[in-house]
Design a protein around this motif. Structure first.
Motif, PDB file in Angstrom:
ATOM      1  N   VAL A   1      70.532  56.725  38.924  1.00 18.20           N
ATOM      2  CA  VAL A   1      71.484  57.817  38.696  1.00 18.20           C
ATOM      3  C   VAL A   1      71.583  58.609  39.993  1.00 18.20           C
ATOM      4  CG1 VAL A   1      70.998  58.036  36.225  1.00 18.20           C
ATOM      5  CG2 VAL A   1      69.693  59.399  37.887  1.00 18.20           C
ATOM      6  N   ILE A   2      72.628  59.411  40.121  1.00 12.92           N
ATOM      7  CA  ILE A   2      72.792  60.301  41.281  1.00 12.92           C
ATOM      8  C   ILE A   2      72.555  61.731  40.808  1.00 12.92           C
ATOM      9  CG2 ILE A   2      74.395  61.224  42.982  1.00 12.92           C
ATOM     10  CD1 ILE A   2      75.703  58.509  43.086  1.00 12.92           C
ATOM     11  N   VAL A   3      71.636  62.423  41.454  1.00  9.87           N
ATOM     12  CA  VAL A   3      71.292  63.809  41.123  1.00  9.87           C
ATOM     13  C   VAL A   3      71.893  64.712  42.195  1.00  9.87           C
ATOM     14  CG1 VAL A   3      69.428  65.433  40.658  1.00  9.87           C
ATOM     15  CG2 VAL A   3      69.143  63.017  40.078  1.00  9.87           C
ATOM     16  N   SER A   4      72.600  65.778  41.780  1.00 12.01           N
ATOM     17  CA  SER A   4      73.159  66.754  42.729  1.00 12.01           C
ATOM     18  C   SER A   4      72.709  68.143  42.320  1.00 12.01           C
ATOM     19  CB  SER A   4      74.685  66.675  42.768  1.00 12.01           C
ATOM     20  OG  SER A   4      75.236  67.165  41.559  1.00 12.01           O
ATOM     21  N   TRP A   5      72.764  69.092  43.277  1.00 13.65           N
ATOM     22  CA  TRP A   5      72.310  70.457  43.016  1.00 13.65           C
ATOM     23  C   TRP A   5      72.929  71.394  44.042  1.00 13.65           C
ATOM     24  CZ3 TRP A   5      69.456  66.380  44.752  1.00 13.65           C
ATOM     25  CH2 TRP A   5      68.964  66.446  46.072  1.00 13.65           C
ATOM     26  N   LYS A   6      72.772  72.684  43.782  1.00 13.94           N
ATOM     27  CA  LYS A   6      73.239  73.711  44.712  1.00 13.94           C
ATOM     28  C   LYS A   6      72.036  74.270  45.458  1.00 13.94           C
ATOM     29  CE  LYS A   6      77.142  75.203  41.859  1.00 13.94           C
ATOM     30  NZ  LYS A   6      77.711  76.315  41.068  1.00 13.94           N
ATOM     31  N   PRO A   7      72.146  74.392  46.795  1.00 10.50           N
ATOM     32  CA  PRO A   7      70.986  74.879  47.565  1.00 10.50           C
ATOM     33  C   PRO A   7      70.797  76.381  47.388  1.00 10.50           C
ATOM     34  CG  PRO A   7      72.862  74.582  49.018  1.00 10.50           C
ATOM     35  CD  PRO A   7      73.289  74.076  47.669  1.00 10.50           C
ATOM     36  N   PRO A   8      69.564  76.882  47.539  1.00  9.48           N
ATOM     37  CA  PRO A   8      69.334  78.336  47.517  1.00  9.48           C
ATOM     38  C   PRO A   8      69.758  78.965  48.827  1.00  9.48           C
ATOM     39  CG  PRO A   8      67.291  77.180  47.965  1.00  9.48           C
ATOM     40  CD  PRO A   8      68.339  76.119  47.712  1.00  9.48           C
ATOM     41  N   ASN A   9      69.904  80.320  48.791  1.00 12.72           N
ATOM     42  CA  ASN A   9      70.210  81.047  50.027  1.00 12.72           C
ATOM     43  C   ASN A   9      68.965  81.091  50.901  1.00 12.72           C
ATOM     44  OD1 ASN A   9      71.278  82.641  51.967  1.00 12.72           O
ATOM     45  ND2 ASN A   9      71.937  84.288  50.618  1.00 12.72           N
ATOM     46  N   THR A  10      69.131  80.867  52.206  1.00 14.70           N
ATOM     47  CA  THR A  10      67.973  80.776  53.109  1.00 14.70           C
ATOM     48  C   THR A  10      68.022  81.820  54.207  1.00 14.70           C
ATOM     49  OG1 THR A  10      69.148  79.145  54.475  1.00 14.70           O
ATOM     50  CG2 THR A  10      67.759  78.309  52.695  1.00 14.70           C
ATOM     51  N   THR A  11      68.720  82.949  53.965  1.00 12.19           N
ATOM     52  CA  THR A  11      68.861  83.945  55.031  1.00 12.19           C
ATOM     53  C   THR A  11      67.517  84.525  55.442  1.00 12.19           C
ATOM     54  OG1 THR A  11      71.047  84.490  54.198  1.00 12.19           O
ATOM     55  CG2 THR A  11      70.008  86.087  55.660  1.00 12.19           C
ATOM     56  N   THR A  12      66.649  84.810  54.451  1.00  8.67           N
ATOM     57  CA  THR A  12      65.369  85.457  54.753  1.00  8.67           C
ATOM     58  C   THR A  12      64.180  84.513  54.660  1.00  8.67           C
ATOM     59  OG1 THR A  12      65.201  86.150  52.442  1.00  8.67           O
ATOM     60  CG2 THR A  12      66.221  87.693  53.985  1.00  8.67           C
ATOM     61  N   GLU A  13      64.349  83.293  54.144  1.00  7.80           N
ATOM     62  CA  GLU A  13      63.216  82.401  53.930  1.00  7.80           C
ATOM     63  C   GLU A  13      63.065  81.332  55.010  1.00  7.80           C
ATOM     64  OE1 GLU A  13      65.657  82.676  51.643  1.00  7.80           O
ATOM     65  OE2 GLU A  13      64.742  84.138  50.305  1.00  7.80           O
ATOM     66  N   GLY A  14      63.941  81.260  55.936  1.00 13.70           N
ATOM     67  CA  GLY A  14      63.866  80.203  56.943  1.00 13.70           C
ATOM     68  C   GLY A  14      64.648  78.980  56.503  1.00 13.70           C
ATOM     69  N   PRO A  15      65.057  78.135  57.460  1.00 14.89           N
ATOM     70  CA  PRO A  15      65.894  76.983  57.121  1.00 14.89           C
ATOM     71  C   PRO A  15      65.165  75.971  56.242  1.00 14.89           C
ATOM     72  CG  PRO A  15      65.163  76.855  59.394  1.00 14.89           C
ATOM     73  CD  PRO A  15      64.753  78.205  58.905  1.00 14.89           C
ATOM     74  N   ILE A  16      65.900  75.338  55.350  1.00 12.07           N
ATOM     75  CA  ILE A  16      65.344  74.328  54.455  1.00 12.07           C
ATOM     76  C   ILE A  16      65.273  72.990  55.190  1.00 12.07           C
ATOM     77  CG2 ILE A  16      65.825  72.974  52.375  1.00 12.07           C
ATOM     78  CD1 ILE A  16      66.828  75.496  51.078  1.00 12.07           C
ATOM     79  N   ILE A  17      64.082  72.336  55.102  1.00  9.47           N
ATOM     80  CA  ILE A  17      63.900  71.029  55.740  1.00  9.47           C
ATOM     81  C   ILE A  17      64.511  69.935  54.876  1.00  9.47           C
ATOM     82  CG2 ILE A  17      62.173  69.370  56.531  1.00  9.47           C
ATOM     83  CD1 ILE A  17      60.327  71.764  57.070  1.00  9.47           C
TER      84      ILE A  17
END
Length: 1295
Positions: free
Chosen positions: A232-248
């Motif tokens: 199956v293909i799983v999709s999602w919306k990313p969280p905001n990363t303004t204060t937490e640092g970039p998502i790897i």
């Protein structure tokens, strides 16, 4: 045929048997049928159509069966599936039309009106992931009926919420609660409570923000796409990363339904918000969740998805059933005999230095023939598309491409193929483009409304993230942690008065876009609003023909200064409100003239207006009788206010009465009363002769009202309107005025530090509680932040007295101080000692390196005379400075110049000395800078420069322009204008091709005073030219404009206004800074409420309000320039206006069908025009109405065959360019045989009419400057009343 049918039948049963296997393990989704919307009963008339419906949910999808007996019966809907059965019933009543008309009209159904008033509501809420949050609203329900309770509906971002593991709801007993048991980013949004009743609803909304820790927040909105046999293909919306640092990246976990064993699906983090999960077991059902990873660790997992079964959906898509009637169905299995369609949504689900993992969505496919895929790659900017898998066909929608060059950019596309051919290539997708312009708008003192333009390339846009940052810092914080779908958002939790900038990012399933451009900086404060209503309207004087009224300014100004007031009056007997003034009133004291009847009783109400518009009207005043005041005692004082509130005292101020009585006012008495009490007591036993008094001995924390009575020789007058309540309690941190002598300048000063300050606060210094406005005697006010100082440069005995200061836009920050004669004498002696022995230096000896590497040594001293002497000592070499500037310039600053530089100053007994040491590193740095400037001089002078410096040109059309000329330019040379060091951009850019640069000063006036600078810059250097438009330079320009305006001035003309007449003089340009005079019979006219002097850029005006016979005569308008006085004259004696000499009766009685002739004699020079009107409507010429004017002086109106309709009031108007008169005649027509009506004549006076058109329309020789636009009149000039027929420039008013 039979064999084919049997094969289809067998296949159909195989499919039916296999379809339930898709959901065999979806226990959480299995549910029996349920009616979401039940059937409703209806009453209809015979032969009418009706539709009844219901909504059913359940899994598997329920089957619905309808049951009924006849047209007037009970209808039943039965819904059933493998897990149960439910039913819903409704009755239908059929009525015939005969019954409808024979019966009485059906009564209107009236629902019980239930009013809901919120007493406590939830505000903007901030929480962290994992917290528990409860939103509560308390309300009053009236009437509170047990069987008619309102329904509480909760919404998040306009979506109705239902109870779940994460959301709990309670309602009842006047309280509605929503509990979010475990906050996640999905819970962020605008929450709305809607209390629904039969008669309407009550709504309250507020935003809930979900903050996250330093590790990334949980992804949101987990969705499953394209379920197949093994993936199956799983999709999602990313969280905001303004204060937490970039998502790897992201880790995807799966859990088989019925177990609690979560398994990580990917070994390395997925780079985008979509991941194909492989290795599933066909027919099994799974849950999925996602975790985000950054440099600080792995964040919280998202909420798990809905369960999904791993089955091939194409088998079910190929089956189509056709109904033949009865129980016969034909099941068809489609098998396409053509090439498949192209794949879609190709994306890179994982990237590394030398490989990339591609995934895509397969095309819709119905054929039994096997399908495979081809992948093609393209190195950006290097050639054509190359096929990656030429030998091995790809069966799965996911493939890793290896052997890529590190650091290169590639594009990929996928083609699908089968035995019948190859599809078109897919279209690659990408992240959205950046949002457009971001605009910030004020909302409240802690929130700002942000709006932006959507991205040009949305690319399956999911939403937006909004960031905020204090201006000047780089500390960006996120305003929302859940993608916001709209292009407007309210950012809460900001600091009042702080300045912020904002930016926006768009997001789709592939990631975040670039940041938008930052918004313009915005200071957080409440948006401007309309002012509240004025109050306490009081009568100060009446002479039988006019009334002087006063009122208190609005308590709330709406964030902008209340500048204008408008008054309505009401004759109590007639009960109709009418406007008193059309032009706005600037002061809170107004004399109502005209339109008043002696003996009548009037009420007044007042409106306040600010920059936004017109506020609400005040409460109508008490009834005031219009009769002349003849009492010997004084009238009431007014504007009773208080200041300097302390714990046991307060200072009361007031203004003297308008009416002083039979003799001069000798003193005042102040009375006090506690708030809520009607008992008044005197504060002072003996009267005071000034308009202020310090009241002592008051109770701390108690609120008092004060009023004032004036006294003259005849007795004590009427009490004033009471002041507002004053709470006797000092402000926290309240300071007193400090008096002393400045240790540096020797100036005597009064200093005050306010305990409260706002952005609009201003200091108001007073002497004897009268504002200080004359600063010509050496008094200076200096204000910096919360400190304000009153300086006495040349103090003497006239400066003795009591001084006070108050701070506007605070809760009453104020203080006072009395300077006595003894104290002043001591301070004068100390001031002399400070000023004379030592010459104070503002700046010690310093140096500045000039062009060519020359060295300028300088300092600044104050308080020196023309006899001062200076000596410079530079390595035992002295230099005398005979000018007022203490400086020395060394043309050659070399290695031999190292040493100590000293200057000595002597002025009488006073001496001063300052030294500058340039030895060692300090000297080396100065020498290096001098050598650099010497080299730069050669380079700069070869660059762009001014050949003609800034100068002022005044054109014959009264235009004012700054002009300069530049040379030695390049294509990249940049020319810029500055005013007071702030860049200004002219409407027409500088013409660098000709070298001549111009900056027009449109409608030149005081607003254009300032220091203007022009710069020309390129990579070779910069040159600067500046000019100071102030003082004598400003006066010279005004004098030249006066000369041009005076020579172009047209003859005076006259225009009618709403309140009187207006004299106008058109000219090429006019501004209030010009020296002009208006005269009547050689007497200069001063500006007043009746004589309003003003104008606009095209003309100067004098408005005479309600002119009388005293205003007749010769009027002169003068414009003065240094060489000549230009005059224009107009005669307003009224000797030549149109007049009615006589001959007309007041009343005429005549029998119908006879002929009526009204005749009189008129005169005027030039000959007047005569017009007739009936009942205020102009008569039109016809066979019945004949109007004649013989020899220019015999006017007549003939009515042939009069009828009853001809009765009424007839008015004859005689008018020429100097004015005229109008006369009324009452005509009464009666029938033949009726008694002659007894109409008593009522003498009607002639009405004098000013000219309704200008006496002379001037022809201006030359138009105003082409680039000039007529600005609004200056604020300190009173606006001219508009001519009749023009819209008044006042705010819209509600009648």
């Amino acid at each position: 045929m039979i064999q084919q049918h049997n094969e289809l039948f067998v296949f159909f049963h195989q499919v039916e048997k296999k379809m339930p296997e898709k959901y065999i393990r979806e226990e959480s989704m299995i549910r029996g049928p349920k009616f979401v919307v039940r059937l409703r009963s209806h009453t209809v008339y015979e032969n009418s159509a009706i539709k009844i419906f219901c909504t059913v949910e359940g899994y598997p999808t329920p089957q619905v069966i309808w049951c009924a007996t006849d047209d007037t019966a009970m209808y039943t809907a039965v819904a059933s599936n493998t897990h149960g059965q439910v039913s819903s019933q409704a009755s239908i009543i059929v009525k015939n039309l005969f019954w409808c008309f024979s019966d009485a009209i059906l009564p209107e159904i009236k629902y019980t009106k239930i009013n809901i008033t919120y007493t406590e509501t939830f505000d903007v809420t901030f929480g962290k992931e994992g917290d528990k949050v409860t939103l509560t609203c308390k309300m009053i329900i009236n009437p509170n009926l047990a069987n008619l309770q309102p329904e509480a509906l909760w919404y998040r971002d306009e979506y109705l919420l239902k109870e779940s593991k994460w959301v709990k709801m309670e309602s009842g007993g006047g309280v509605a609660k929503l509990m979010l048991t475990q906050l996640a980013k999905d819970d962020e949004g605008l929450y709305t409570l809607r209390m629904v009743t039969k008669g309407g609803d009550a709504v309250h909304s507020a935003y809930v923000f979900v903050d996250v820790p330093q590790t990334p927040g949980a992804p949101m909105d987990i969705k499953i796409h394209d379920a197949n046999r093994d993936y199956v293909i799983v999709s999602w919306k990313p969280p905001n990363t303004t204060t937490e640092g970039p998502i790897i990246g992201y880790f995807v976990d799966r859990c088989e339904v019925g177990t609690e064993n979560w398994v990580q699906c990917n070994d390395s983090p997925a780079k985008i918000c979509k991941y194909p999960v492989q290795g599933l077991f066909e027919g099994h059902s799974y849950y999925f969740r996602v975790r985000a990873v950054n440099s600080r660790g792995t964040g919280r997992p998202s909420r798990m998805s809905e369960p999904i079964a791993a089955l091939d959906p194409t088998e079910f898509e190929r089956l189509h059933a056709t109904k033949l009637g009865g129980r016969l169905d034909v099941v068809t299995y489609y098998d396409d005999l053509e090439a498949p369609g192209p794949p879609s949504k190709v994306c890179a689900s994982e990237t590394d230095r030398t490989y990339v993992v591609l995934s895509w969505v397969p095309p819709v496919y119905h054929s039994k023939a096997p399908m495979w895929y081809y992948i093609e790659k393209l190195q950006v900017g290097a050639g054509s598309w190359q096929r990656v898998n030429t030998k091995v066909p790809i069966r799965s929608p996911r493939y890793a491409v290896f052997d890529l060059l590190e650091g290169k950019n590639y594009q990929f596309r996928v083609l699908s193929a089968n035995m019948y051919g190859v599809s078109e290539p897919s279209e690659p997708t990408s992240v959205p483009s950046a949002p457009g312009q971001v605009v910030a708008t004020r909302e409240t003192d802690t929130s700002v409304l942000i709006q932006w333009a959507p991205p040009k390339d949305p690319n399956n846009l999911i939403g937006y993230y909004i960031d905020s940052c204090v201006k000047g810092s780089k500390d960006w914080t996120s305003a929302n942690h859940k993608p916001h779908k709209q292009t407007r958002f309210v950012v809460h939790g900001l600091t009042t008065g702080e300045t912020y900038v904002f930016r926006v990012q768009a997001i789709n399933e592939l990631g975040l876009s670039d940041e938008s451009q930052e918004s313009a900086p915005l200071s957080v404060r409440a948006a401007l609003k309309l002012p509240s209503s004025p109050y306490d309207v009081s009568l100060l004087y009446c002479d039988g023909e006019s009334m002087v009224i006063n009122w208190k300014q609005p308590i709330h100004s709406g964030g902008a200064e209340v500048t204008d007031y408008y008054i309505d009056k009401c004759n109590v007997a007639k009960k109709t409100w009418k406007e008193v003034n059309i032009p706005p009133i600037k002061e809170r004291l107004h004399k109502v003239i005209g339109g008043l009847t002696a003996g009548s009783v009037y009420q007044f109400r007042v409106y306040g207006a600010n920059l936004i518009g017109l506020g609400d009207a005040s409460t109508p005043s008490a009834p005031f009788k219009c009769e002349a005041w003849t009492m010997p005692e004084p009238g009431p004082a007014y504007d009773v206010t208080f200041t300097e509130v302390r714990d046991d005292s307060v200072v009361v101020e007031w203004k003297a009465p308008v009416y002083s009585g039979a003799s001069a006012i000798t003193g005042y008495f102040v009375e006090k009363s506690k708030k809520g009490s009607n008992a008044w007591s005197k504060v002072n036993e003996s009267s005071v002769n000034h308009c202020y008094l310090k009241v002592k001995g008051l109770e701390t924390g108690e609120s008092y009202l004060f009023r004032v009575q004036a006294e003259n020789a005849q007795g004590i007058g009427v009490a004033s309107t009471p002041s507002d309540p004053a709470c006797i309690k000092a402000l926290p941190g309240a300071q007193e005025i400090k008096c002393g002598v400045d240790e540096e300048s020797g100036d005597i000063y009064l200093s005050f530090e306010s305990c409260q300050m706002t952005e609009k606060s201003k200091y108001v210094w007073k002497k004897s509680y009268q504002e200080i406005t004359d600063f010509s005697k050496g008094i200076v006010v200096k204000t910096s932040g919360s400190h304000s100082t009153l300086l006495f440069k040349n103090p003497d005995k006239e400066d003795l007295g009591k001084y006070s200061v108050s701070v506007t836009h605070t809760d009453g920050a104020s203080a006072s101080y009395k300077i006595s004669a003894e104290e002043l004498e001591k301070m004068l002696a100390l001031s002399y000692d400070i000023r004379n022995p030592i010459i104070p230096l503002k700046t010690e000896l310093a140096y500045k390196i000039l062009e060519r590497g020359r060295m300028r040594f300088w300092l600044q001293a104050e308080g020196i005379s023309s006899a001062v002497t200076y000596k410079f000592f530079a390595n035992n070499k002295d230099h005398d400075a005979a000018t007022g500037i203490i400086e020395m310039v060394m043309d050659h600053f070399t290695d031999d110049s190292e040493g100590t530089f000293t200057v000595q100053i002597q002025d009488g007994r006073a001496k001063a000395q300052s030294s500058l040491v340039l030895i060692g590193d300090a000297f080396k740095a100065a020498l290096a800078e001098a050598e650099y400037q010497r080299r730069e001089y050669i380079r700069v002078k070869e660059g762009p420069h001014f050949t003609e410096f800034l100068s002022v040109q005044t054109g014959d059309n009264a235009s004012v322009t700054l002009v300069c000329k530049v040379a030695n330019l390049k294509k990249d040379s940049v020319f810029q204008w500055y005013k007071d060091d702030v860049e200004v951009i002219p409407e027409v850019p500088a013409d660098l091709s000709s070298g001549v640069c111009k900056f027009p000063l449109t409608n030149f006036s005081k607003k254009d005073v300032g220091l203007y600078k022009a710069t020309i810059t390129d990579d070779r250097g910069q040159d600067v030219s500046q000019i100071d438009i102030s003082g004598k330079a400003f006066d010279d320009i005004i004098n030249e404009l006066s000369r041009i305006a005076g020579s172009s001035a047209a003859e005076l003309s006259i225009q009618c206004t709403a309140e009187g007449i207006m004299l106008q003089c058109h000219m090429k340009y006019y501004t209030e800074e010009m020296k002009i005079h208006w005269k009547q019979k050689d007497s200069k006219i001063s500006a007043s409420e009746r004589m309003r002097i003003g104008g606009n850029p095209a003309m100067a005006t004098l408005e005479i309000v309600e002119p009388t016979d005293k205003d007749k005569g010769m009027y002169t308008f003068e414009i003065v320039d240094p060489e000549k006085t230009h005059s224009r004259i107009l005669d307003l004696s009224g000797e030549h206006r149109g007049k009615v000499i006589g001959g007309l009766p007041d009343v005429v009685t005549i029998m119908e069908k006879k002929t009526l002739s009204l005749t009189c004699t008129v005169c005027g020079d030039p000959k007047p025009l005569v017009s007739w009107s009936k009942n205020e409507q102009e008569l039109e010429l016809s066979d019945q109405y004949v109007i004649a004017l013989d020899s220019g002086k015999f006017a007549s109106l003939t009515i042939k065959g009069v009828s009853l309709e001809d009765s009424g009031k007839y008015t004859m108007t005689v008018l020429n360019k100097y004015g005229g008169e109008s006369v009324d005649i009452i005509v009464s027509v009666y029938k033949h045989g009726d008694k002659i009506p007894d109409v008593k004549p009522t003498p009607l006076p002639k009405r004098i009419m000013p000219p309704t058109v200008p006496i002379e329309i001037p022809t201006v020789k030359s138009a105003a400057p082409a680039a000039a636009k007529s600005p609004a009149p200056p604020q300190n000039a009173k606006s001219s009343a508009p001519p009749r027929g023009m819209k008044s420039p006042t705010p819209t008013r509600k009648k």
